[in-house]
Design an enzyme around this catalytic site. Structure first.
Site, mmCIF file in Angstrom:
data_model
loop_
_atom_site.group_PDB
_atom_site.id
_atom_site.type_symbol
_atom_site.label_atom_id
_atom_site.label_comp_id
_atom_site.label_asym_id
_atom_site.label_seq_id
_atom_site.Cartn_x
_atom_site.Cartn_y
_atom_site.Cartn_z
ATOM 1 N N ARG A 35 1.030 -1.345 0.093
ATOM 2 C CA ARG A 35 -0.031 -0.092 0.144
ATOM 3 C C ARG A 35 0.803 1.207 -0.070
ATOM 4 N NH1 ARG A 35 -2.740 -2.912 2.947
ATOM 5 N NH2 ARG A 35 -1.020 -4.066 3.190
ATOM 6 N N THR A 36 2.268 1.496 0.672
ATOM 7 C CA THR A 36 2.668 2.503 0.872
ATOM 8 C C THR A 36 2.992 2.805 -0.541
ATOM 9 O OG1 THR A 36 3.363 2.043 2.983
ATOM 10 C CG2 THR A 36 4.509 3.894 2.114
ATOM 11 N N HIS A 39 8.110 6.243 10.296
ATOM 12 C CA HIS A 39 7.086 6.100 9.034
ATOM 13 C C HIS A 39 6.470 7.365 9.132
ATOM 14 C CE1 HIS A 39 4.850 4.598 5.533
ATOM 15 N NE2 HIS A 39 4.817 3.220 6.286
ATOM 16 N N ARG A 43 11.815 3.526 0.917
ATOM 17 C CA ARG A 43 11.480 2.725 1.884
ATOM 18 C C ARG A 43 12.848 1.702 1.901
ATOM 19 N NH1 ARG A 43 6.710 -0.967 3.480
ATOM 20 N NH2 ARG A 43 6.173 1.157 4.341
ATOM 21 N N LYS A 63 25.379 -4.707 -6.482
ATOM 22 C CA LYS A 63 26.647 -4.604 -7.067
ATOM 23 C C LYS A 63 27.621 -3.702 -6.454
ATOM 24 C CE LYS A 63 24.777 -4.597 -11.803
ATOM 25 N NZ LYS A 63 24.902 -3.774 -13.019
HETATM 26 C C1 NCD Z 1 3.614 -0.833 8.104
HETATM 27 C C2 NCD Z 1 5.353 -0.370 7.865
HETATM 28 O O1 NCD Z 1 5.683 -0.754 6.623
HETATM 29 O O2 NCD Z 1 5.817 -0.160 8.834
HETATM 30 N N1 NCD Z 1 2.909 -0.787 6.963
HETATM 31 C C3 NCD Z 1 2.552 0.243 6.172
HETATM 32 O O3 NCD Z 1 3.517 0.988 5.733
HETATM 33 N N2 NCD Z 1 1.236 0.627 6.082
HETATM 34 C C4 NCD Z 1 3.360 -1.490 9.170
HETATM 35 C C5 NCD Z 1 3.768 -2.980 8.964
HETATM 36 O O4 NCD Z 1 4.321 -3.536 8.141
HETATM 37 O O5 NCD Z 1 3.451 -3.914 9.646
#
Ligand code: NCD
Length: 342
Positions: free
Chosen positions: A57-58, A135, A107, A86
């Protein structure tokens, strides 16, 4: 803060007025997110969407938010398909990719990595999650959801009572959200986790210093009585040295409709950053809650689009031009009759 050209790396960079600005901009994005209007305000702009850790989703939310503002998205997902395997440094990757992009979302599994990357980037960088650290965009969308859900019930964030449940040690969404909540008055946070997975002391201490009433608990039932929000989280198994260790903690704080009915207030809102772990040994939010109108988890993901559109519009300084570059929608819009979307 001045949003134009800024990196978004941690919630610590926000004051209350900055959060308000993100939220009012997010409100103004609703016609575009609901496809009542389209806008080309970011026509020609490119988002570099770089995800070196699992995400559904992110990653797609950032990409869709940028598309909804009329921009293009270039994406790399996973280490295997990038030059990092690499031996390229993150800084070199930043120097290269910032030449191709107008803004970068990233990320990465290491704490602090996105900030390191941002130092070498020539364009704004937005943190999509760095290890267990932070986050920030999830915390903003969570708080935006809390605000909307409470407004519907005649309340606001000041005076909020929230129970945060699960892997509070590794959960970066919890780390960011608790810091953000510290900006508000009269907030009570009940932290519910196994002892080994408690919220780091430093975060608890700074919340208390900011005036938050923090309660630490290790049992679910009593902790969810008399709260406005239950915020459940997944055991972050990828942060443990082995899966067996994570298994020790899975399924300890399950919420289902029977427990909700017995202990929660009738209006308590249920949230989760998702993904919820629906495997039988975890099942932290049971599927039998799906018909509960207070389950806000899919409103959270819808709101995420608004908040991320707002951040792009602010960072690229187009927030007041979105409407000028807008037009009618030509296609059939199935959302008009959708149950999930407001
Ligand atoms: C979270 C994350 O990646 O920190 N998910 C998200 O981005 N909605 C929470 C998780 O992975 O549990």
């Amino acid at each position: 803060m001045n949003f134009t050209g800024a990196h978004i790396l941690t919630v610590s960079q926000f004051q209350r007025e900055d959060v308000d600005r993100v939220f009012s901009t997010a409100d103004s994005m609703e016609p575009y997110a609901l496809r009542k209007r389209v806008t080309r305000v970011l026509e020609g702009a490119i988002l570099g969407n770089m995800f070196f850790e699992a995400s559904t989703r992110t990653r797609v939310s950032f990409g869709s938010a940028f598309n909804l503002l009329g921009g293009e998205v270039r994406e790399t997902a996973g280490f295997e398909s990038s030059a990092l395997v690499k031996g390229e440094s993150l800084q070199d990757t930043a120097r290269v990719l910032s030449g191709f992009s107008d803004v970068i979302c990233m990320r990465h599994p290491e704490d602090g990595s996105v900030a390191d990357f941002a130092e070498a980037s020539r364009v704004p960088v937005i943190n999509g999650g760095d290890g267990s650290n932070e986050h920030p965009t999830q915390a903003l969308l969570d708080l935006y959801t809390i605000r909307r859900e409470l407004l519907d019930k005649g309340k606001n964030i000041n005076g909020l009572s929230i129970a945060m449940i699960g892997d509070l040690r590794h959960g970066r969404t919890v780390h960011s959200l608790t810091k953000l909540l510290s900006l508000y008055d009269g907030v009570r946070v009940t932290l519910v986790s196994p002892r080994e997975l408690s919220l780091p002391d430093g975060i608890v201490e700074s919340m208390r210093n900011a005036g938050v009433d923090v309660r630490i608990r290790h049992e679910l039932a009593k902790s969810i009585v008399d709260v406005d929000i239950v915020y459940s989280t997944r055991i972050q198994e990828e942060r443990f040295s082995n899966k067996q260790e994570a298994d020790l903690y899975r399924g300890k704080f399950r919420l289902n409709q029977a427990i909700y009915t017995q202990y929660c207030q009738p209006n308590t809102v249920i949230m989760h950053p998702l993904p919820r772990d629906s495997r039988s040994d975890a099942n932290e939010l049971d599927n039998d809650l799906d018909d509960n109108p207070n389950l806000a988890i899919f409103r959270q993901t819808d709101n995420g689009l608004l908040v991320r559109m707002a951040l792009f519009a602010l960072v690229l300084d187009v927030a007041d031009k979105v409407e000028k570059f807008s037009a009618d929608v030509n296609w059939y819009n199935s959302r008009q009759s959708s149950k999930i979307t407001r």
